[in-house]
Design a protein around this motif. Structure first.
Motif, PDB file in Angstrom:
ATOM      1  N   GLY A 193       0.811  -1.225   0.000  1.00 31.30           N
ATOM      2  CA  GLY A 193       0.000   0.000   0.000  1.00 31.30           C
ATOM      3  C   GLY A 193       0.839   1.268   0.000  1.00 31.30           C
ATOM      4  O   GLY A 193       0.338   2.342   0.348  1.00 31.30           O
ATOM      5  N   LEU A 194       2.107   1.162  -0.383  1.00 29.80           N
ATOM      6  CA  LEU A 194       2.996   2.327  -0.321  1.00 29.80           C
ATOM      7  C   LEU A 194       3.026   3.074  -1.644  1.00 29.80           C
ATOM      8  O   LEU A 194       2.875   2.509  -2.718  1.00 29.80           O
ATOM      9  N   ARG A 195       3.245   4.372  -1.553  1.00 25.30           N
ATOM     10  CA  ARG A 195       3.347   5.241  -2.723  1.00 25.30           C
ATOM     11  C   ARG A 195       4.350   6.329  -2.400  1.00 25.30           C
ATOM     12  O   ARG A 195       4.065   7.155  -1.545  1.00 25.30           O
ATOM     13  N   PRO A 196       5.551   6.361  -2.975  1.00 26.87           N
ATOM     14  CA  PRO A 196       6.042   5.442  -4.001  1.00 26.87           C
ATOM     15  C   PRO A 196       6.093   3.998  -3.486  1.00 26.87           C
ATOM     16  O   PRO A 196       6.153   3.778  -2.271  1.00 26.87           O
ATOM     17  N   PRO A 197       6.048   3.043  -4.405  1.00 24.77           N
ATOM     18  CA  PRO A 197       5.930   1.632  -4.037  1.00 24.77           C
ATOM     19  C   PRO A 197       7.155   1.104  -3.289  1.00 24.77           C
ATOM     20  O   PRO A 197       8.251   1.637  -3.434  1.00 24.77           O
ATOM     21  N   CYS A 198       6.945   0.036  -2.524  1.00 30.46           N
ATOM     22  CA  CYS A 198       8.017  -0.527  -1.688  1.00 30.46           C
ATOM     23  C   CYS A 198       9.147  -1.109  -2.536  1.00 30.46           C
ATOM     24  O   CYS A 198      10.307  -1.104  -2.117  1.00 30.46           O
TER      25      CYS A 198
END
Lengths: 224, 224
Positions: A193-198
């Motif tokens: 669910g991260l932004r920028p992505p993990c």
């Protein structure tokens, strides 16, 4: 095969694949014929719903959101239960993100939504080349479901799966050809669910490999 | 064909047909193998949920209840919207109680429920002889759906439809043979949600005709 005057509904998750499918549908059916449907089924990450909304707005088409509370009530999988960690699948096993029948349910509700609205074409981004090996993404399954939907609703609904036989690399290439690369900056893929992505979860790794192999920079990585 | 050691799930609405199916399943699979599932999908009449609970308790089997909020969100039919009156269908038309894909959704969720519980057999009271003419109750539809479920879940799930080709008269006769006549007093049929039933709505009329033709008194009518 549909014609350009018939309406189409894209099942839009807000991810890379369904966004590519939306642009495929715009190209095939024309902007005025296309609308999108997003299921709010208790995703771990609400950001997916916002991404779907932004992707649709960017494409200039409506986005309707319909709740499905049943998966959470059935329980027991890593896509809706925050307490379960997401793990890659062992060889020959289904991953713990497998929700039995999830795509069958999505497409049946999409057809139920389409029915009174006179929408004949339903577009979904499932692919049997997908690393995950979900059996409800395979062509054979979708053909059986299409038959059940046609008989069960007395309709001539068509399920379209433009990515069915594409690798992730080819999906990126299709997005480039459709002029949809910019829209990729609005999509969501990361399981965390991260932004920028993990960049480390299985979904991020798969996406990165596709862009790498296509020799294209992922515009999502420029977002921060 | 299943064997007596395999588990069975009965989709139980609390009506006459699914209650008869529950008793068919008890006879076929044995009480210990049988459980029941009831969908809370926004029925106009909550009494149906209580009837399902009582019918299961009377039979000595578990009853699980799972919500489906999606039909209400899709809107537009007389089974979930209190503002829409129930009307009999004109010749060749679908009745306004038709919810597109309702049985497809019920059976797909039932299969999703069954999957992690190692339940192979799903029993449903749909019948293509049903006056309503719902296309999602027909044998051809159910066979296509069974195929989609097996492929989509990589399972050998079986859908059982013991009433598929029976008239309402024959369904009453089956209930008598199975010793399930007493349980009929616990069921609910009336579209108006009344107990004792209104006797005038299409569902009450259909039920009364079945009992009449079988020459059996409906124990529900003795309840007051």
């Amino acid at each position: 095969m549909g014609n350009a005057h018939e309406k189409a509904l894209v099942v839009l998750s807000g991810g890379q694949d369904s966004t590519t499918c939306l642009h495929w549908a715009l190209d095939r059916f024309g902007r005025d014929a296309v609308s999108t449907l997003t299921f709010d089924y208790g995703q771990r990450h609400r950001i997916e719903l916002e991404c779907a909304q932004r992707v649709a707005a960017d494409a200039g088409v409506p986005n309707d959101r319909v709740p499905i509370d049943t998966f959470e009530a059935l329980g027991g999988n890593a896509l809706t239960e925050a307490s379960i960690g997401i793990e890659a699948a062992a060889e020959g096993e289904l991953p713990n993100t497998f929700v039995p029948g999830r795509n069958l349910i999505f497409l049946t509700f999409a057809a139920a939504y389409a029915w009174p609205r006179d929408i004949r074409h339903i577009v979904t981004g499932v692919a049997q080349t997908d690393y995950s090996g979900y059996p409800d993404c395979r062509e054979e399954t979708l053909l059986a479901l299409e038959k059940a939907l046609r008989l069960g609703m007395e309709s001539d609904v068509e399920l379209h799966t433009p990515l069915m036989h594409l690798s992730k690399k080819q999906t990126v290439e299709m997005a480039v050809e459709l002029g949809a690369l910019g829209a990729m900056a609005l999509t969501h893929t990361c399981y965390e669910g991260l932004r920028p992505p993990c960049g480390r979860c299985p979904a991020c790794e798969l996406r990165a490999r596709g862009f790498d192999e296509a020799g294209v920079e992922d515009p999502l990585l420029a977002v921060s």
